[in-house]
Design a protein around this motif. Structure first.
Motif, PDB file in Angstrom:
ATOM      1  N   GLY A 192      58.874  43.940  18.791  1.00 60.53           N
ATOM      2  CA  GLY A 192      59.595  43.934  20.047  1.00 60.53           C
ATOM      3  C   GLY A 192      59.433  42.665  20.858  1.00 60.53           C
ATOM      4  O   GLY A 192      59.143  41.583  20.333  1.00 60.53           O
ATOM      5  N   SER A 193      59.627  42.808  22.172  1.00 59.87           N
ATOM      6  CA  SER A 193      59.523  41.692  23.110  1.00 59.87           C
ATOM      7  C   SER A 193      58.371  41.953  24.069  1.00 59.87           C
ATOM      8  O   SER A 193      58.224  43.069  24.573  1.00 59.87           O
ATOM      9  CB  SER A 193      60.825  41.559  23.925  1.00 59.87           C
ATOM     10  OG  SER A 193      61.940  41.300  23.090  1.00 59.87           O
ATOM     11  N   TYR A 194      57.591  40.930  24.327  1.00 63.52           N
ATOM     12  CA  TYR A 194      56.500  41.079  25.293  1.00 63.52           C
ATOM     13  C   TYR A 194      56.484  39.887  26.243  1.00 63.52           C
ATOM     14  O   TYR A 194      56.570  38.732  25.822  1.00 63.52           O
ATOM     15  CB  TYR A 194      55.137  41.181  24.602  1.00 63.52           C
ATOM     16  CG  TYR A 194      54.008  41.275  25.616  1.00 63.52           C
ATOM     17  CD1 TYR A 194      53.750  42.467  26.284  1.00 63.52           C
ATOM     18  CD2 TYR A 194      53.260  40.147  25.939  1.00 63.52           C
ATOM     19  CE1 TYR A 194      52.747  42.540  27.243  1.00 63.52           C
ATOM     20  CE2 TYR A 194      52.240  40.215  26.901  1.00 63.52           C
ATOM     21  CZ  TYR A 194      52.002  41.417  27.547  1.00 63.52           C
ATOM     22  OH  TYR A 194      51.024  41.498  28.508  1.00 63.52           O
ATOM     23  N   TYR A 195      56.385  40.185  27.530  1.00 70.81           N
ATOM     24  CA  TYR A 195      56.237  39.164  28.563  1.00 70.81           C
ATOM     25  C   TYR A 195      55.688  39.838  29.812  1.00 70.81           C
ATOM     26  O   TYR A 195      55.631  41.068  29.902  1.00 70.81           O
ATOM     27  CB  TYR A 195      57.574  38.473  28.877  1.00 70.81           C
ATOM     28  CG  TYR A 195      58.694  39.423  29.229  1.00 70.81           C
ATOM     29  CD1 TYR A 195      58.941  39.769  30.559  1.00 70.81           C
ATOM     30  CD2 TYR A 195      59.514  39.970  28.252  1.00 70.81           C
ATOM     31  CE1 TYR A 195      59.964  40.645  30.890  1.00 70.81           C
ATOM     32  CE2 TYR A 195      60.533  40.837  28.577  1.00 70.81           C
ATOM     33  CZ  TYR A 195      60.764  41.169  29.895  1.00 70.81           C
ATOM     34  OH  TYR A 195      61.774  42.036  30.213  1.00 70.81           O
ATOM     35  N   TYR A 196      55.267  39.048  30.774  1.00 71.86           N
ATOM     36  CA  TYR A 196      54.783  39.632  32.019  1.00 71.86           C
ATOM     37  C   TYR A 196      55.052  38.675  33.177  1.00 71.86           C
ATOM     38  O   TYR A 196      55.120  37.458  33.004  1.00 71.86           O
ATOM     39  CB  TYR A 196      53.295  39.992  31.944  1.00 71.86           C
ATOM     40  CG  TYR A 196      52.347  38.845  31.710  1.00 71.86           C
ATOM     41  CD1 TYR A 196      51.708  38.203  32.772  1.00 71.86           C
ATOM     42  CD2 TYR A 196      52.061  38.396  30.418  1.00 71.86           C
ATOM     43  CE1 TYR A 196      50.825  37.153  32.560  1.00 71.86           C
ATOM     44  CE2 TYR A 196      51.176  37.358  30.194  1.00 71.86           C
ATOM     45  CZ  TYR A 196      50.564  36.737  31.271  1.00 71.86           C
ATOM     46  OH  TYR A 196      49.694  35.696  31.058  1.00 71.86           O
ATOM     47  N   PHE A 197      55.239  39.279  34.356  1.00 69.91           N
ATOM     48  CA  PHE A 197      55.470  38.512  35.572  1.00 69.91           C
ATOM     49  C   PHE A 197      54.213  38.514  36.426  1.00 69.91           C
ATOM     50  O   PHE A 197      53.541  39.544  36.550  1.00 69.91           O
ATOM     51  CB  PHE A 197      56.615  39.104  36.394  1.00 69.91           C
ATOM     52  CG  PHE A 197      57.949  39.083  35.707  1.00 69.91           C
ATOM     53  CD1 PHE A 197      58.573  37.885  35.420  1.00 69.91           C
ATOM     54  CD2 PHE A 197      58.586  40.269  35.365  1.00 69.91           C
ATOM     55  CE1 PHE A 197      59.805  37.861  34.796  1.00 69.91           C
ATOM     56  CE2 PHE A 197      59.815  40.255  34.740  1.00 69.91           C
ATOM     57  CZ  PHE A 197      60.433  39.053  34.453  1.00 69.91           C
ATOM     58  N   THR A 198      53.931  37.378  37.030  1.00 66.12           N
ATOM     59  CA  THR A 198      52.838  37.302  37.998  1.00 66.12           C
ATOM     60  C   THR A 198      53.372  37.135  39.413  1.00 66.12           C
ATOM     61  O   THR A 198      52.594  37.045  40.367  1.00 66.12           O
ATOM     62  CB  THR A 198      51.890  36.138  37.666  1.00 66.12           C
ATOM     63  OG1 THR A 198      52.656  34.924  37.518  1.00 66.12           O
ATOM     64  CG2 THR A 198      51.130  36.423  36.374  1.00 66.12           C
ATOM     65  N   ARG A 199      54.689  37.110  39.549  1.00 67.42           N
ATOM     66  CA  ARG A 199      55.313  37.080  40.870  1.00 67.42           C
ATOM     67  C   ARG A 199      56.664  37.761  40.780  1.00 67.42           C
ATOM     68  O   ARG A 199      57.401  37.558  39.815  1.00 67.42           O
ATOM     69  CB  ARG A 199      55.489  35.645  41.369  1.00 67.42           C
ATOM     70  CG  ARG A 199      56.043  35.566  42.787  1.00 67.42           C
ATOM     71  CD  ARG A 199      56.054  34.152  43.336  1.00 67.42           C
ATOM     72  NE  ARG A 199      56.313  34.167  44.763  1.00 67.42           N
ATOM     73  CZ  ARG A 199      56.312  33.081  45.535  1.00 67.42           C
ATOM     74  NH1 ARG A 199      56.058  31.895  45.006  1.00 67.42           N
ATOM     75  NH2 ARG A 199      56.564  33.184  46.830  1.00 67.42           N
ATOM     76  N   CYS A 200      56.985  38.570  41.815  1.00 63.87           N
ATOM     77  CA  CYS A 200      58.270  39.262  41.864  1.00 63.87           C
ATOM     78  C   CYS A 200      58.853  39.108  43.268  1.00 63.87           C
ATOM     79  O   CYS A 200      58.311  39.662  44.240  1.00 63.87           O
ATOM     80  CB  CYS A 200      58.107  40.739  41.523  1.00 63.87           C
ATOM     81  SG  CYS A 200      59.618  41.706  41.767  1.00 63.87           S
ATOM     82  N   PRO A 201      59.954  38.392  43.423  1.00 64.75           N
ATOM     83  CA  PRO A 201      60.538  38.189  44.747  1.00 64.75           C
ATOM     84  C   PRO A 201      61.071  39.478  45.370  1.00 64.75           C
ATOM     85  O   PRO A 201      61.094  39.605  46.600  1.00 64.75           O
ATOM     86  CB  PRO A 201      61.663  37.176  44.492  1.00 64.75           C
ATOM     87  CG  PRO A 201      61.987  37.322  43.045  1.00 64.75           C
ATOM     88  CD  PRO A 201      60.703  37.669  42.376  1.00 64.75           C
ATOM     89  N   ILE A 202      61.487  40.434  44.544  1.00 64.72           N
ATOM     90  CA  ILE A 202      61.963  41.710  45.092  1.00 64.72           C
ATOM     91  C   ILE A 202      60.808  42.449  45.747  1.00 64.72           C
ATOM     92  O   ILE A 202      60.950  42.980  46.861  1.00 64.72           O
ATOM     93  CB  ILE A 202      62.603  42.573  43.986  1.00 64.72           C
ATOM     94  CG1 ILE A 202      63.810  41.867  43.374  1.00 64.72           C
ATOM     95  CG2 ILE A 202      63.016  43.935  44.546  1.00 64.72           C
ATOM     96  CD1 ILE A 202      64.397  42.585  42.164  1.00 64.72           C
ATOM     97  N   CYS A 203      59.677  42.476  45.083  1.00 61.03           N
ATOM     98  CA  CYS A 203      58.497  43.143  45.623  1.00 61.03           C
ATOM     99  C   CYS A 203      58.046  42.486  46.929  1.00 61.03           C
ATOM    100  O   CYS A 203      57.731  43.167  47.913  1.00 61.03           O
ATOM    101  CB  CYS A 203      57.378  43.112  44.589  1.00 61.03           C
ATOM    102  SG  CYS A 203      56.020  44.249  44.938  1.00 61.03           S
ATOM    103  N   GLU A 204      58.041  41.164  46.941  1.00 59.28           N
ATOM    104  CA  GLU A 204      57.632  40.437  48.144  1.00 59.28           C
ATOM    105  C   GLU A 204      58.591  40.707  49.293  1.00 59.28           C
ATOM    106  O   GLU A 204      58.171  40.906  50.445  1.00 59.28           O
ATOM    107  CB  GLU A 204      57.557  38.942  47.843  1.00 59.28           C
ATOM    108  CG  GLU A 204      56.438  38.566  46.889  1.00 59.28           C
ATOM    109  CD  GLU A 204      56.400  37.073  46.595  1.00 59.28           C
ATOM    110  OE1 GLU A 204      56.976  36.287  47.383  1.00 59.28           O
ATOM    111  OE2 GLU A 204      55.792  36.695  45.580  1.00 59.28           O
ATOM    112  N   PHE A 205      59.878  40.712  49.004  1.00 56.89           N
ATOM    113  CA  PHE A 205      60.873  40.925  50.047  1.00 56.89           C
ATOM    114  C   PHE A 205      60.791  42.342  50.603  1.00 56.89           C
ATOM    115  O   PHE A 205      60.840  42.538  51.826  1.00 56.89           O
ATOM    116  CB  PHE A 205      62.275  40.659  49.494  1.00 56.89           C
ATOM    117  CG  PHE A 205      63.369  40.903  50.493  1.00 56.89           C
ATOM    118  CD1 PHE A 205      63.505  40.093  51.606  1.00 56.89           C
ATOM    119  CD2 PHE A 205      64.272  41.942  50.319  1.00 56.89           C
ATOM    120  CE1 PHE A 205      64.514  40.315  52.536  1.00 56.89           C
ATOM    121  CE2 PHE A 205      65.283  42.172  51.232  1.00 56.89           C
ATOM    122  CZ  PHE A 205      65.408  41.353  52.340  1.00 56.89           C
TER     123      PHE A 205
END
Length: 211
Positions: A144-157
């Protein structure tokens, strides 16, 4: 963010139908009538994500749902709004759209998509710093595909706007979307829940024991 009415025009009728069926026609009418103005207001206050950003549609999607929720005066609980979101995603139009992707046949689809976003961010991120920060660990999973975010502008907003309680419901739409693409999301962390990352391991739903 620049105003994009197409997202509201697309989602509003489906949200209205769901709210009316699950709750009341009066609440549905109010949510959409006042939600349209809320949607425009949210976009004027949201951080600019940059032209051509492959991830920007995620923010428009989230803010349309948030606007309807605010338009209804937060009458619905976040869990009830999550049901509305699921109704919209599984409506015939979007079910057909998402169903065009089969993650059993395209197991690396989201890895490739995130690589395209990474390339966009490397070029434009300095000018538009409030954005998703994507990371990869190719050695962690074979399938499959694997990645991760360490920042999310939606969450911050949403935190800045005082509507952070809606974030878990918005995050849960990921599972629905990948399921419609014949996939499964295996996730252990989300920034919305106070973790440092949002992780995505996405495999086809026919993979019995992913590695």
């Amino acid at each position: 963010m620049k105003y994009a009415g197409i997202y509201w025009a697309l989602f509003a009728p489906m949200m209205k139908k769901s709210i009316a069926a699950r709750h009341s026609a009066e609440l549905a009418e109010r949510s959409i009538r006042w939600g349209k103005a809320e949607y425009r207001r949210l976009l004027t206050r949201a951080d600019e994500l940059g032209p051509g950003n492959p991830m920007a549609s995620n923010a428009y999607f989230a803010y349309a749902f948030a606007a309807a929720w605010l338009g209804g005066g937060k009458t619905l609980t976040p869990d009830e709004m999550a049901e509305v979101m699921t109704d919209v995603l599984t409506a015939p139009l979007l079910r057909t759209f998402f169903g065009m992707t089969d993650l059993n046949r395209m197991p690396k689809k989201w890895y490739r998509d995130m690589k395209r976003y990474e390339a966009w961010y490397e070029k434009h991120g300095e000018r538009y710093p409030v954005n998703w920060k994507v990371n990869f660990d190719e050695a962690l999973h074979r399938d499959g595909s694997y990645y991760y975010f360490t920042r999310c502008p939606i969450c911050e907003f949403c935190a800045r706007e005082g509507i952070a309680e809606l974030m878990p419901a918005l995050c849960a739409t990921d599972e629905v979307m990948f399921r419609l693409q014949h996939g499964k999301l295996r996730r252990e962390h989300t920034i919305a829940n106070g973790d440092g990352v949002c992780d995505y391991w996405i495999v086809g739903d026919k993979v019995k024991e992913p590695k």
